[in-house]
Design a protein around this motif. Structure first.
Motif, PDB file in Angstrom:
ATOM      1  N   VAL A  65     -10.800  -0.536   3.032  1.00  0.00           N
ATOM      2  CA  VAL A  65      -8.562  -0.395   2.901  1.00  0.00           C
ATOM      3  C   VAL A  65      -8.031  -1.771   3.329  1.00  0.00           C
ATOM      4  O   VAL A  65      -7.410  -2.109   4.332  1.00  0.00           O
ATOM      5  CB  VAL A  65      -7.725   0.635   3.503  1.00  0.00           C
ATOM      6  CG1 VAL A  65      -6.485   1.037   2.640  1.00  0.00           C
ATOM      7  CG2 VAL A  65      -8.198   2.330   2.860  1.00  0.00           C
ATOM      8  N   THR A  78      -6.033   3.150  12.099  1.00  0.00           N
ATOM      9  CA  THR A  78      -6.556   1.780  10.820  1.00  0.00           C
ATOM     10  C   THR A  78      -6.003   0.900  11.871  1.00  0.00           C
ATOM     11  O   THR A  78      -5.158   0.722  13.226  1.00  0.00           O
ATOM     12  CB  THR A  78      -5.407   0.723   9.846  1.00  0.00           C
ATOM     13  OG1 THR A  78      -6.500  -0.032   9.424  1.00  0.00           O
ATOM     14  CG2 THR A  78      -4.423   1.179   9.936  1.00  0.00           C
ATOM     15  N   LEU A 138      -8.826   3.477   8.016  1.00  0.00           N
ATOM     16  CA  LEU A 138      -9.045   2.596   7.408  1.00  0.00           C
ATOM     17  C   LEU A 138      -9.277   1.010   7.816  1.00  0.00           C
ATOM     18  O   LEU A 138      -8.974   0.107   8.960  1.00  0.00           O
ATOM     19  CB  LEU A 138      -7.637   2.243   7.070  1.00  0.00           C
ATOM     20  CG  LEU A 138      -6.740   3.879   6.620  1.00  0.00           C
ATOM     21  CD1 LEU A 138      -5.994   3.869   6.041  1.00  0.00           C
ATOM     22  CD2 LEU A 138      -7.811   4.953   5.497  1.00  0.00           C
ATOM     23  N   GLY A 194      -9.466   2.868  -1.392  1.00  0.00           N
ATOM     24  CA  GLY A 194     -10.284   3.213  -0.323  1.00  0.00           C
ATOM     25  C   GLY A 194      -9.415   3.794   0.777  1.00  0.00           C
ATOM     26  O   GLY A 194      -9.523   5.182   0.904  1.00  0.00           O
ATOM     27  N   PHE A 195      -7.948   3.501   0.122  1.00  0.00           N
ATOM     28  CA  PHE A 195      -6.815   4.848   0.772  1.00  0.00           C
ATOM     29  C   PHE A 195      -7.476   6.641   0.547  1.00  0.00           C
ATOM     30  O   PHE A 195      -7.623   7.317   1.060  1.00  0.00           O
ATOM     31  CB  PHE A 195      -5.594   5.181   0.780  1.00  0.00           C
ATOM     32  CG  PHE A 195      -5.111   5.681   1.498  1.00  0.00           C
ATOM     33  CD1 PHE A 195      -4.377   5.112   2.423  1.00  0.00           C
ATOM     34  CD2 PHE A 195      -4.136   6.430   1.019  1.00  0.00           C
ATOM     35  CE1 PHE A 195      -3.038   5.877   3.602  1.00  0.00           C
ATOM     36  CE2 PHE A 195      -3.073   7.229   1.493  1.00  0.00           C
ATOM     37  CZ  PHE A 195      -2.676   7.466   2.437  1.00  0.00           C
ATOM     38  N   SER A 239      -7.712  -0.794  -1.951  1.00  0.00           N
ATOM     39  CA  SER A 239      -6.996  -1.061  -0.921  1.00  0.00           C
ATOM     40  C   SER A 239      -6.906   0.336  -0.818  1.00  0.00           C
ATOM     41  O   SER A 239      -6.966   1.835  -0.527  1.00  0.00           O
ATOM     42  CB  SER A 239      -6.034  -1.188  -0.234  1.00  0.00           C
ATOM     43  OG  SER A 239      -6.477  -2.389  -0.175  1.00  0.00           O
ATOM     44  N   LEU A 287       1.289  -1.026   0.022  1.00  0.00           N
ATOM     45  CA  LEU A 287      -0.364   0.390  -0.239  1.00  0.00           C
ATOM     46  C   LEU A 287       0.738   1.324   0.097  1.00  0.00           C
ATOM     47  O   LEU A 287       0.483   2.315  -0.851  1.00  0.00           O
ATOM     48  CB  LEU A 287      -0.978   0.027   1.066  1.00  0.00           C
ATOM     49  CG  LEU A 287      -2.142   1.215   1.524  1.00  0.00           C
ATOM     50  CD1 LEU A 287      -2.534   1.196  -0.110  1.00  0.00           C
ATOM     51  CD2 LEU A 287      -2.545   1.066   2.472  1.00  0.00           C
ATOM     52  N   THR A 329      -2.871  -5.514   2.579  1.00  0.00           N
ATOM     53  CA  THR A 329      -2.217  -6.132   1.260  1.00  0.00           C
ATOM     54  C   THR A 329      -1.429  -7.043   1.676  1.00  0.00           C
ATOM     55  O   THR A 329      -0.759  -6.897   2.606  1.00  0.00           O
ATOM     56  CB  THR A 329      -1.714  -4.256   0.631  1.00  0.00           C
ATOM     57  OG1 THR A 329      -1.177  -3.949   1.139  1.00  0.00           O
ATOM     58  CG2 THR A 329      -3.108  -3.205   0.713  1.00  0.00           C
TER      59      THR A 329
END
Length: 406
Positions: free
Chosen positions: A188, A133, A165, A395-396, A392, A24, A191
């Protein structure tokens, strides 16, 4: 001619380089974002002894390449109360580093550490947006005292965060339980390095034949993979017990042989080696699998198993889904939900943690139902778009746009 807009500076405050965060960081760096990752420890960069695996471990990929970062402290990976002086110094260094960088937004990983709380306090003092997050969920049992403390302390703390997130359905349920509105949640997914998985999938038939030949597994067998630490919390012995139960059940000519492959190491390995001898080929232990070998094991398998007593959002489950595998997990695995990695009744089956009879029953059903197994595999392929790196990044970026527009 108009000049390009200046990149948005985002600081990330995180304990140490972690394999499933790096993709990410690299991806958003290419999206007009000046990302600055502040590490509090060098743990994970070099070969180290992992107590869970019970072995020396070194990740193959360079998890600090492709994005700007710096190490502002060198904490050990222990709770703050075991290193109070070092934790206080680290919190001070976070404050100083953020003052130097002056980011427009800060991403903070959870609220367990003093350095995380220092980053959040800095955001409030400097009127800078804070993103947070974590992998928290409500599945694990907590004492009455812990529940009371959380109920009193978390809502005001979480209200000071501008956006979250989130990594999945259970994580969002946790935040909602403590009063976070859905409008401040942005999915998110965690990853992983997807390139080796895609490369292995492109040669699935080759890897399937090679791995099965290497391990002496029949080409028609139903191969179920488990990857992780061989420790009690992961409950790998439940797989061995389920294979024993399955062997006692009558089966017809259409039922395939079931073979479980375990990739990992840990304190339960001797017990599992003894079980493997008893099971006469139905259980194969291959040891710790690195990021080159593990994708090949996914490609060679028909099914993924994760029987953990508690696992908030295991990366191996996500990788299995990205590899197009059906998944069977316990009800204490946090990556289950209608929009998460494991979607019950679609690409996954869920059973009560520790219920070996239920696990054996699912394996018995799937070994005699190739069409069902194929349908579940197709559902995993359909889920890929919701959990891959592109989702991801999206979403970020949505979370960042939200906080910048407040």
């Amino acid at each position: 001619m108009m000049s390009a807009p200046a990149p948005t500076t985002v600081a990330v405050v995180v304990s140490h380089p972690i394999q499933h965060f790096a993709p990410l960081y690299r991806a958003v760096t290419d999206r007009n974002i000046d990302l600055r990752v502040l590490f509090l420890s060098r743990a994970g960069l070099d070969r180290y002894y992992d107590r869970g695996f019970g072995a020396q471990v070194r990740w193959n990929s360079d998890i600090t390449a492709g994005y700007r970062h710096e190490f502002i402290a060198d904490l050990t990976l222990r709770p703050d109360w075991q290193q109070p002086d070092a934790s206080r110094r680290a919190a001070g260094r976070v404050w100083a580093a953020l003052d130097r960088l002056r980011p427009e937004c800060v991403l903070i990983y959870g609220y367990r550490h003093a350095f995380s709380l220092a980053a959040l306090a800095w955001c409030r003092r400097r009127h800078v947006s804070a993103l947070m997050t974590s992998d928290s969920e409500l599945l694990g049992g907590r004492s009455a005292g812990a529940r009371i403390v959380k109920r009193l302390a978390l809502p005001p703390l979480l209200r000071s965060v501008d956006a979250f997130l989130t990594i999945g359905d259970n994580n969002e349920a946790y935040l909602a339980h403590y009063g976070v509105p859905r409008s401040r949640m942005f999915r998110v997914p965690l990853t992983t390095d997807e390139a080796p998985l895609r490369a292995a999938l492109a040669q699935r038939a080759t890897h399937r034949a090679a791995i099965r030949t290497e391990l002496g597994i029949d080409s028609e067998a139903l191969v179920a993979l488990f990857s992780g630490k061989l420790i009690s919390r992961k409950r790998p012995l439940d797989i061995a017990d389920a294979l024993r139960a399955l062997a006692r059940e009558p089966h017809g000519p259409q039922d395939r042989e079931v073979v479980a492959i375990m990739a990992g190491d840990g304190v339960l390995r001797p017990a599992l080696e003894a079980a493997a001898i008893e099971l006469d080929g139905a259980l194969r232990l291959v040891g710790f699998a690195d990021q080159q070998r593990l994708p090949r094991l996914y490609a060679a398998s028909d099914l993924y198993l994760h029987p953990a007593q508690r696992d908030p959002h295991p990366l191996a489950v996500k990788e299995a889904v990205l590899s197009g595998l059906p998944v069977v997990v316990s009800d204490r695995v946090g990556s289950v939900g209608p929009t998460d990695d494991v979607r019950p009744g679609r690409n996954g089956r869920v059973y009560p943690a520790g219920d070996v009879t239920a696990l054996a029953g699912i394996l018995g059903e799937l070994r005699g139902s190739p069409d069902l197994l194929a349908e579940m595999a197709q559902e995993s392929e359909k889920a890929t778009g919701d959990i891959e790196l592109a989702a991801s990044v999206d979403g970020f970026l949505r979370a960042l746009a939200f906080v910048r527009g407040r």
